[in-house]
Design a protein around this motif. Structure first.
Motif, PDB file in Angstrom:
ATOM      1  N   THR A 149     -71.338-102.254   9.024  1.00 17.00           N
ATOM      2  CA  THR A 149     -70.091-102.227   9.746  1.00 17.00           C
ATOM      3  C   THR A 149     -69.286-101.007   9.069  1.00 17.00           C
ATOM      4  O   THR A 149     -69.382-100.506   8.009  1.00 17.00           O
ATOM      5  CB  THR A 149     -69.342-103.205   9.767  1.00 17.00           C
ATOM      6  OG1 THR A 149     -68.179-103.192  10.690  1.00 17.00           O
ATOM      7  CG2 THR A 149     -68.461-103.714   8.477  1.00 17.00           C
ATOM      8  N   THR A 150     -68.184-100.416   9.915  1.00 18.62           N
ATOM      9  CA  THR A 150     -67.310 -99.379   9.638  1.00 18.62           C
ATOM     10  C   THR A 150     -66.690 -99.559   8.437  1.00 18.62           C
ATOM     11  O   THR A 150     -66.543 -98.752   7.468  1.00 18.62           O
ATOM     12  CB  THR A 150     -66.653 -99.209  10.849  1.00 18.62           C
ATOM     13  OG1 THR A 150     -66.991 -99.163  12.024  1.00 18.62           O
ATOM     14  CG2 THR A 150     -65.798 -97.904  10.706  1.00 18.62           C
ATOM     15  N   THR A 151     -66.078-100.866   8.231  1.00 11.34           N
ATOM     16  CA  THR A 151     -65.488-101.036   6.914  1.00 11.34           C
ATOM     17  C   THR A 151     -66.244-100.936   5.735  1.00 11.34           C
ATOM     18  O   THR A 151     -65.721-100.328   4.769  1.00 11.34           O
ATOM     19  CB  THR A 151     -64.724-102.273   6.996  1.00 11.34           C
ATOM     20  OG1 THR A 151     -63.471-102.434   7.896  1.00 11.34           O
ATOM     21  CG2 THR A 151     -64.133-102.865   5.726  1.00 11.34           C
ATOM     22  N   ASN A 183     -70.342-101.721  18.228  1.00 14.93           N
ATOM     23  CA  ASN A 183     -68.924-101.613  18.186  1.00 14.93           C
ATOM     24  C   ASN A 183     -68.215-101.680  19.583  1.00 14.93           C
ATOM     25  O   ASN A 183     -67.128-102.492  19.710  1.00 14.93           O
ATOM     26  CB  ASN A 183     -68.634-100.577  17.319  1.00 14.93           C
ATOM     27  CG  ASN A 183     -69.191-100.597  16.086  1.00 14.93           C
ATOM     28  OD1 ASN A 183     -70.295-101.056  15.986  1.00 14.93           O
ATOM     29  ND2 ASN A 183     -68.555 -99.970  14.994  1.00 14.93           N
ATOM     30  N   CYS A 216     -64.729 -99.766  18.316  1.00 10.83           N
ATOM     31  CA  CYS A 216     -64.366-101.334  18.798  1.00 10.83           C
ATOM     32  C   CYS A 216     -63.250-101.343  19.887  1.00 10.83           C
ATOM     33  O   CYS A 216     -63.212-101.959  20.802  1.00 10.83           O
ATOM     34  CB  CYS A 216     -63.973-102.265  17.635  1.00 10.83           C
ATOM     35  SG  CYS A 216     -65.505-102.396  16.631  1.00 10.83           S
ATOM     36  N   GLU A 235     -52.127 -96.340  17.955  1.00  8.74           N
ATOM     37  CA  GLU A 235     -52.908 -95.633  17.260  1.00  8.74           C
ATOM     38  C   GLU A 235     -52.103 -94.729  16.331  1.00  8.74           C
ATOM     39  O   GLU A 235     -51.158 -94.585  16.182  1.00  8.74           O
ATOM     40  CB  GLU A 235     -53.711 -94.802  18.206  1.00  8.74           C
ATOM     41  CG  GLU A 235     -55.133 -95.045  18.167  1.00  8.74           C
ATOM     42  CD  GLU A 235     -56.008 -94.800  16.704  1.00  8.74           C
ATOM     43  OE1 GLU A 235     -55.595 -94.307  16.081  1.00  8.74           O
ATOM     44  OE2 GLU A 235     -57.055 -95.271  16.918  1.00  8.74           O
ATOM     45  N   SER A 291     -60.161-108.303  15.249  1.00  7.46           N
ATOM     46  CA  SER A 291     -61.356-108.364  15.313  1.00  7.46           C
ATOM     47  C   SER A 291     -61.951-107.393  14.443  1.00  7.46           C
ATOM     48  O   SER A 291     -63.048-106.931  14.452  1.00  7.46           O
ATOM     49  CB  SER A 291     -61.718-108.130  16.845  1.00  7.46           C
ATOM     50  OG  SER A 291     -63.074-108.648  16.916  1.00  7.46           O
ATOM     51  N   HIS A 293     -62.932-106.054  10.399  1.00 14.58           N
ATOM     52  CA  HIS A 293     -63.731-106.907   9.484  1.00 14.58           C
ATOM     53  C   HIS A 293     -62.895-107.662   8.504  1.00 14.58           C
ATOM     54  O   HIS A 293     -63.589-108.899   8.296  1.00 14.58           O
ATOM     55  CB  HIS A 293     -64.582-105.839   8.611  1.00 14.58           C
ATOM     56  CG  HIS A 293     -65.709-106.694   7.790  1.00 14.58           C
ATOM     57  ND1 HIS A 293     -66.756-107.194   8.391  1.00 14.58           N
ATOM     58  CD2 HIS A 293     -65.458-106.788   6.461  1.00 14.58           C
ATOM     59  CE1 HIS A 293     -67.346-107.681   7.356  1.00 14.58           C
ATOM     60  NE2 HIS A 293     -66.595-107.683   6.177  1.00 14.58           N
ATOM     61  N   ASN A 338     -63.884-112.673  17.040  1.00  8.60           N
ATOM     62  CA  ASN A 338     -65.157-112.807  17.975  1.00  8.60           C
ATOM     63  C   ASN A 338     -66.426-113.885  17.416  1.00  8.60           C
ATOM     64  O   ASN A 338     -67.290-114.300  17.964  1.00  8.60           O
ATOM     65  CB  ASN A 338     -65.831-111.519  18.115  1.00  8.60           C
ATOM     66  CG  ASN A 338     -66.285-110.874  17.195  1.00  8.60           C
ATOM     67  OD1 ASN A 338     -65.616-111.054  16.108  1.00  8.60           O
ATOM     68  ND2 ASN A 338     -67.128-109.953  17.058  1.00  8.60           N
TER      69      ASN A 338
HETATM   70  N1  NAD Z   1     -65.443-107.904  15.128  1.00  2.00           N
HETATM   71  C1  NAD Z   1     -66.732-107.652  14.947  1.00  2.00           C
HETATM   72  O1  NAD Z   1     -67.914-108.089  15.184  1.00  2.00           O
HETATM   73  C2  NAD Z   1     -66.819-106.041  14.412  1.00  2.00           C
HETATM   74  C3  NAD Z   1     -68.111-105.251  14.948  1.00  2.00           C
HETATM   75  C4  NAD Z   1     -67.963-103.830  14.623  1.00  2.00           C
HETATM   76  C5  NAD Z   1     -66.925-103.287  13.903  1.00  2.00           C
HETATM   77  N2  NAD Z   1     -65.945-104.145  13.430  1.00  2.00           N
HETATM   78  C6  NAD Z   1     -64.734-103.865  12.438  1.00  2.00           C
HETATM   79  O2  NAD Z   1     -63.918-103.354  13.323  1.00  2.00           O
HETATM   80  C7  NAD Z   1     -63.046-102.248  12.533  1.00  2.00           C
HETATM   81  C8  NAD Z   1     -62.988-101.096  13.457  1.00  2.00           C
HETATM   82  O3  NAD Z   1     -64.198-100.466  13.506  1.00  2.00           O
HETATM   83  P1  NAD Z   1     -64.539 -99.140  14.443  1.00  2.00           P
HETATM   84  O4  NAD Z   1     -66.017 -98.850  14.334  1.00  2.00           O
HETATM   85  O5  NAD Z   1     -63.778 -99.320  15.843  1.00  2.00           O
HETATM   86  O6  NAD Z   1     -63.903 -98.190  13.623  1.00  2.00           O
HETATM   87  P2  NAD Z   1     -63.339 -96.726  14.116  1.00  2.00           P
HETATM   88  O7  NAD Z   1     -63.026 -95.760  12.669  1.00  2.00           O
HETATM   89  O8  NAD Z   1     -64.097 -96.105  15.059  1.00  2.00           O
HETATM   90  O9  NAD Z   1     -61.863 -97.032  14.448  1.00  2.00           O
HETATM   91  C9  NAD Z   1     -60.715 -97.325  13.889  1.00  2.00           C
HETATM   92  C10 NAD Z   1     -59.270 -96.919  14.683  1.00  2.00           C
HETATM   93  O10 NAD Z   1     -58.176 -97.555  13.916  1.00  2.00           O
HETATM   94  C11 NAD Z   1     -57.261 -96.739  13.874  1.00  2.00           C
HETATM   95  N3  NAD Z   1     -56.239 -97.161  13.038  1.00  2.00           N
HETATM   96  C12 NAD Z   1     -56.126 -97.042  11.594  1.00  2.00           C
HETATM   97  N4  NAD Z   1     -55.200 -97.621  11.178  1.00  2.00           N
HETATM   98  C13 NAD Z   1     -54.469 -97.802  12.367  1.00  2.00           C
HETATM   99  C14 NAD Z   1     -53.190 -98.284  12.386  1.00  2.00           C
HETATM  100  N5  NAD Z   1     -52.341 -98.727  11.372  1.00  2.00           N
HETATM  101  N6  NAD Z   1     -52.505 -98.708  13.494  1.00  2.00           N
HETATM  102  C15 NAD Z   1     -53.193 -98.162  14.775  1.00  2.00           C
HETATM  103  N7  NAD Z   1     -54.443 -97.749  14.593  1.00  2.00           N
HETATM  104  C16 NAD Z   1     -55.256 -97.312  13.502  1.00  2.00           C
HETATM  105  C17 NAD Z   1     -58.059 -95.347  13.612  1.00  2.00           C
HETATM  106  O11 NAD Z   1     -57.202 -94.199  13.580  1.00  2.00           O
HETATM  107  C18 NAD Z   1     -59.458 -95.385  14.331  1.00  2.00           C
HETATM  108  O12 NAD Z   1     -59.042 -94.794  15.642  1.00  2.00           O
HETATM  109  C19 NAD Z   1     -63.680-102.206  11.236  1.00  2.00           C
HETATM  110  O13 NAD Z   1     -63.069-102.858  10.489  1.00  2.00           O
HETATM  111  C20 NAD Z   1     -65.071-102.626  11.583  1.00  2.00           C
HETATM  112  O14 NAD Z   1     -65.791-103.124  10.142  1.00  2.00           O
HETATM  113  C21 NAD Z   1     -65.834-105.524  13.861  1.00  2.00           C
END
Ligand code: NAD
Length: 416
Positions: A149-151, A183, A216, A235, A291, A293, A338
């Motif tokens: 995952t991204t995190t 995602n 996501c 954002e 949603s 990580h 989720n």
């Molecule tokens: N729920 C799940 O099953 C699941 C699945 C995949 C990823 N994830 C997790 O979801 C999170 C996001 O993943 P992603 O792939 O979309 O990452 P991403 O890097 O594509 O998107 C994250 C977005 O959040 C924005 N952001 C950061 N800080 C912010 C703030 N304070 N206010 C508003 N926006 C802000 C960033 O600019 C970026 O556009 C991660 O923690 C990832 O690990 C969860």
């Protein structure tokens, strides 16, 4: 002790869930057939820190079919399906996971580390971090890790840039056949699923705030709009904000969105995205979920501290009386809604994510001697193989370049 799960009498239920997932994961099942014949992971110890879902079970059984010795811990305290964990233990997998094991969560990760992995398979980076800190004795055994995952990828890139990453990590999250689909469409659908299972509220007509318009967030905003919600995006990145605006969503800072939102969802990978200033402005009845990580995207401790009373009014719904007459609702303790309140991503998208995991594990063993301690992207041939296999399973055919077109694409002389 070979495993630790909540209740082995749930194994039959778990086997049925896994069978259901297998029927919806044709690519991974195809890879399993190859692995059964070729045994590419023969004797390889793989320690996984992954959400224990029915889809993860299909991956683990595939690795096992390839000859690997697999140990599995959950990658979040609320994301383990206890029936699936029992079924895997019944199948001889070393599972250490049960739902609501917050205090024991790191104990479980430590147990899978005990299997002295040659490959770590992480979702969020807790196993990688543990091996680089309190279990450094294991470093010499590890050939490489994969990250789901991204995190986790962000954490491992931070380690690499500080010169602290001591084994290679392959960023499975960054494969196109992973984040374009898992995602976006996976989180989009399953986050809505989690909110609906927890609350059963109508989304049509609600102000639905999506914090974070990454992969996501895009999927979630798209799906919430499809259910008739008025979607507002928050954002911090000007390009993502512009994209959201041109995709037709209202974009505003959280301090404005906080006043009008009915449902809030954070998907940023960042900390305290919903902090005290936003909480103080929220309307009576606001529903707050995450949603991303980790469970720190919403400042839940602040809400708990500010509330005069709290009560679990439905499964995964905590009602907080704020003392000023408002009631706020936090879903699943601010953990991945989720996975905690629904079943995580649909099997069909996890089919691609976990096909990448399985093929990357094989690639690691093939490349063992040539990998350096840095973060790798998934080789393009693996990404494309997953796409080809998925299209084939969907009976979708595509065109191929003619020789004339191939030459044209490589040429620079021909103009109008
Ligand atoms: N729920 C799940 O099953 C699941 C699945 C995949 C990823 N994830 C997790 O979801 C999170 C996001 O993943 P992603 O792939 O979309 O990452 P991403 O890097 O594509 O998107 C994250 C977005 O959040 C924005 N952001 C950061 N800080 C912010 C703030 N304070 N206010 C508003 N926006 C802000 C960033 O600019 C970026 O556009 C991660 O923690 C990832 O690990 C969860």
């Amino acid at each position: 002790m070979e495993y630790k799960v909540k209740d082995m009498s749930m194994a039959d239920e778990g086997h049925k869930l896994i069978q259901w997932a297998e029927e919806h994961m044709p690519v991974l099942m195809d890879i399993r057939k190859d692995f059964e014949k070729e045994k590419p992971l023969d004797g390889v110890a793989i320690s996984c820190c992954l959400h224990v879902t029915k889809e993860t079970a299909v991956l683990v059984k595939t690795l096992s079919a390839g000859g690997a010795e697999v140990a599995l811990a959950g990658s979040n305290p609320l994301s383990t399906n206890d029936a699936v964990a029992a079924a895997l233990a019944d199948d001889g997998i070393h599972v250490y996971a049960w739902r609501e094991n917050h205090d024991e969560y790191y104990w479980c990760v430590d147990r899978v580390a005990d299997y002295r992995p040659a490959i770590t398979m992480d979702d969020g980076g807790d196993l990688v971090t543990m091996i680089h800190t309190k279990r450094r004795d294991l470093l010499e055994n590890v050939i490489a890790g994969t990250e789901e995952t991204t995190t986790g990828v962000n954490r491992q890139r931070a380690m690499a840039s500080q010169g602290k990453l001591e084994y290679p990590v392959i960023a499975v999250n960054d494969a196109m056949t992973k984040h374009f689909f898992d995602n976006r469409y996976g989180t989009g659908q399953s986050t809505i699923d989690g909110i609906l299972r927890a609350t059963s509220v109508l989304l049509a007509g609600k102000n639905f705030i999506v914090a974070g318009y990454g992969w996501c967030g895009r999927g979630l905003a798209m799906r919430a709009r499809g259910m008739g919600a008025n979607v507002i995006v928050c954002e911090i990145d000007e390009i993502k904000a512009l994209e959201a605006a041109m995709d037709g969503f209202r974009v505003m800072p959280m301090k404005e969105a906080a006043k009008i939102g009915d449902i809030f969802v954070t998907v940023t990978g960042n900390k305290h995205v919903i902090d005290r200033n936003a909480v103080d402005l929220m309307k009576d009845g606001a529903i707050i979920a995450n949603s991303g990580h980790f469970d720190n995207e919403i400042n839940v401790p602040y809400i708990e501290g500010a509330a005069v009373k709290s009560e679990e009014v439905r499964e995964n719904v905590m009602e907080y009386w704020m003392g000023d007459g408002r009631k706020l609702y936090v879903l699943a303790e601010g953990r991945l809604v989720n996975l905690a309140a629904a079943e995580g991503h649909p099997s069909e998208v996890m089919d691609m994510s976990f096909a990448n995991q399985a093929l990357v594990a094989r690639w690691i063993i093939e490349k063992e001697k040539n990998l350096e301690s840095r973060v790798y992207t998934v080789p393009e041939e693996i990404d494309r193989e997953v796409a080809r296999r998925k299209l084939s399973s969907m009976n979708v055919n595509i065109d191929t370049l003619t020789e004339e077109q191939r030459k044209y694409m490589e040429d620079w002389k021909e103009g109008t």
